[in-house]
Design a protein around this motif. Structure first.
Motif, PDB file in Angstrom:
ATOM      1  N   SER A  59      46.946  49.948  24.508  1.00 39.31           N
ATOM      2  CA  SER A  59      46.045  49.444  23.452  1.00 39.31           C
ATOM      3  C   SER A  59      44.592  49.623  23.850  1.00 39.31           C
ATOM      4  N   SER A  60      44.297  49.259  25.088  1.00 45.23           N
ATOM      5  CA  SER A  60      42.909  49.326  25.543  1.00 45.23           C
ATOM      6  C   SER A  60      42.393  50.773  25.499  1.00 45.23           C
ATOM      7  N   ILE A  61      43.193  51.701  26.003  1.00 45.96           N
ATOM      8  CA  ILE A  61      42.756  53.101  26.010  1.00 45.96           C
ATOM      9  C   ILE A  61      42.659  53.629  24.575  1.00 45.96           C
ATOM     10  N   TYR A  62      43.629  53.291  23.744  1.00 45.82           N
ATOM     11  CA  TYR A  62      43.595  53.791  22.365  1.00 45.82           C
ATOM     12  C   TYR A  62      42.337  53.304  21.637  1.00 45.82           C
ATOM     13  N   HIS A  63      41.973  52.037  21.828  1.00 45.89           N
ATOM     14  CA  HIS A  63      40.787  51.522  21.123  1.00 45.89           C
ATOM     15  C   HIS A  63      39.526  52.251  21.586  1.00 45.89           C
ATOM     16  N   ARG A  64      39.501  52.629  22.860  1.00 44.94           N
ATOM     17  CA  ARG A  64      38.356  53.397  23.362  1.00 44.94           C
ATOM     18  C   ARG A  64      38.352  54.794  22.725  1.00 44.94           C
ATOM     19  N   ILE A  65      39.530  55.425  22.713  1.00 44.39           N
ATOM     20  CA  ILE A  65      39.639  56.779  22.141  1.00 44.39           C
ATOM     21  C   ILE A  65      39.226  56.762  20.665  1.00 44.39           C
ATOM     22  N   ALA A  66      39.615  55.687  19.968  1.00 47.04           N
ATOM     23  CA  ALA A  66      39.392  55.641  18.512  1.00 47.04           C
ATOM     24  C   ALA A  66      37.913  55.666  18.141  1.00 47.04           C
ATOM     25  N   THR A  67      37.051  55.273  19.073  1.00 43.99           N
ATOM     26  CA  THR A  67      35.607  55.268  18.756  1.00 43.99           C
ATOM     27  C   THR A  67      34.905  56.501  19.318  1.00 43.99           C
ATOM     28  N   ASP A  68      35.670  57.443  19.854  1.00 42.75           N
ATOM     29  CA  ASP A  68      35.054  58.629  20.478  1.00 42.75           C
ATOM     30  C   ASP A  68      34.550  59.573  19.384  1.00 42.75           C
ATOM     31  N   PRO A  69      33.259  59.946  19.430  1.00 38.96           N
ATOM     32  CA  PRO A  69      32.706  60.778  18.350  1.00 38.96           C
ATOM     33  C   PRO A  69      33.220  62.219  18.346  1.00 38.96           C
ATOM     34  N   ARG A  70      33.941  62.626  19.382  1.00 35.04           N
ATOM     35  CA  ARG A  70      34.413  64.015  19.426  1.00 35.04           C
ATOM     36  C   ARG A  70      35.545  64.281  18.437  1.00 35.04           C
ATOM     37  N   HIS A  71      36.092  63.233  17.867  1.00 34.83           N
ATOM     38  CA  HIS A  71      37.117  63.450  16.839  1.00 34.83           C
ATOM     39  C   HIS A  71      36.958  62.448  15.701  1.00 34.83           C
ATOM     40  N   ILE A  72      37.585  62.778  14.569  1.00 31.43           N
ATOM     41  CA  ILE A  72      37.443  61.971  13.352  1.00 31.43           C
ATOM     42  C   ILE A  72      38.821  61.850  12.675  1.00 31.43           C
ATOM     43  N   ASN A  73      38.875  61.007  11.653  1.00 33.74           N
ATOM     44  CA  ASN A  73      40.087  60.879  10.820  1.00 33.74           C
ATOM     45  C   ASN A  73      41.342  60.577  11.641  1.00 33.74           C
ATOM     46  N   LEU A  74      41.249  59.605  12.547  1.00 36.37           N
ATOM     47  CA  LEU A  74      42.426  59.244  13.345  1.00 36.37           C
ATOM     48  C   LEU A  74      43.505  58.622  12.463  1.00 36.37           C
ATOM     49  N   ILE A  75      44.719  59.082  12.637  1.00 35.80           N
ATOM     50  CA  ILE A  75      45.872  58.492  11.951  1.00 35.80           C
ATOM     51  C   ILE A  75      46.841  57.993  13.018  1.00 35.80           C
ATOM     52  N   LEU A  76      47.057  56.687  13.030  1.00 33.76           N
ATOM     53  CA  LEU A  76      48.010  56.102  13.972  1.00 33.76           C
ATOM     54  C   LEU A  76      49.413  56.265  13.396  1.00 33.76           C
ATOM     55  N   LEU A  77      50.256  57.014  14.090  1.00 31.39           N
ATOM     56  CA  LEU A  77      51.594  57.303  13.572  1.00 31.39           C
ATOM     57  C   LEU A  77      52.611  56.274  14.011  1.00 31.39           C
TER      58      LEU A  77
END
Ligand SMILES: Cc1cc2nc3c(=O)[nH]c(=O)nc-3n(C[C@H](O)[C@H](O)[C@H](O)COP(=O)(O)O)c2cc1C
Length: 136
Positions: A59-77
Motif C-alpha cells: 500500500s505504501s509503495i503504491y500510494h507513492r507510485i500513484a503520485t509520480d508525474p511520470r505516468h498518468i491515468n492509473l487504473i487499479l485492477l
C-alpha cells in the motif's frame, strides 16, 4: 504477515522525462528494503505493474507510485491477499515489450502482438506476465 498482490496499469506521460534505468534503480532500492517483489512491463505507452509483499508495504509503495508525474491515468485492477508470490525473485523485474520472443508470447494470448490492458482480465495479465518474466 499478510501477503498481498496489487496490479495496476497506467500510461506514460510523454511530457515527462523518463529514464527506465533510473526508475528501476529506485524500485530496487526501496522494494528490497521492504521485501516487495514484482514485475514492471512497459511497452512505450502503458506501464503494467505487479507489486507483492505485505499489505502495509505494498500500500505504501503504491500510494507513492500513484503520485509520480511520470505516468498518468492509473487504473487499479486488483489488490488481494495471496498465498504465495508469483514474482518472488524480482525486487522489480523490468520487461520492455519489444523483442520477437515477446511478440510471440503476446500472440499466443491475444489477437495482437502487444498488451492492451484496457481489454484484458487481470488473470490473463498475470498469466502473460509470468511468461514474459521467464524470458528475463
Ligand atoms: C511506473 C512506475 C513504477 C514505479 N514503481 C516503483 C516501485 O516498485 N517501487 C518504488 O519504490 N518506486 C517506484 N516508482 C517510483 C516512485 O513513484 C517514486 O519516484 C520513488 O519511490 C521515490 O523513491 P525515493 O524517495 O527513494 O527517491 C515507480 C514509478 C513509476 C512511474
Amino acid at each position: 504477515m499478510n501477503l498481498c498482490r496489487l496490479v495496476y496499469y497506467s500510461e506514460r506521460d510523454a511530457d515527462q522525462h523518463l529514464d527506465l534505468r533510473t526508475l528501476i534503480a529506485q524500485c530496487h532500492k526501496n522494494n528490497t528494503a521492504r521485501s516487495v517483489t514484482g514485475l514492471l512491463h512497459h511497452n512505450g505507452t502503458y506501464f503494467i505493474q505487479v507489486l507483492e509483499g505485505s499489505r502495509a508495504d505494498v500500500s505504501s509503495i503504491y500510494h507513492r507510485i500513484a503520485t509520480d508525474p511520470r505516468h498518468i491515468n492509473l487504473i487499479l485492477l486488483s489488490c488481494s491477499d495471496v498465498r504465495e508470490r508469483l514474482f518472488p525473485t524480482w525486487s522489480m523485474g523490468l520487461h520492455e515489450g519489444t523483442s520477437p520472443r515477446t511478440r510471440e508470447i503476446f500472440l499466443r494470448y491475444f489477437s495482437k502482438d502487444r498488451i492492451d490492458p484496457e481489454t484484458i482480465s487481470v488473470d490473463s495479465l498475470l498469466d502473460v506476465l509470468q511468461d514474459v518474466a521467464a524470458e528475463l
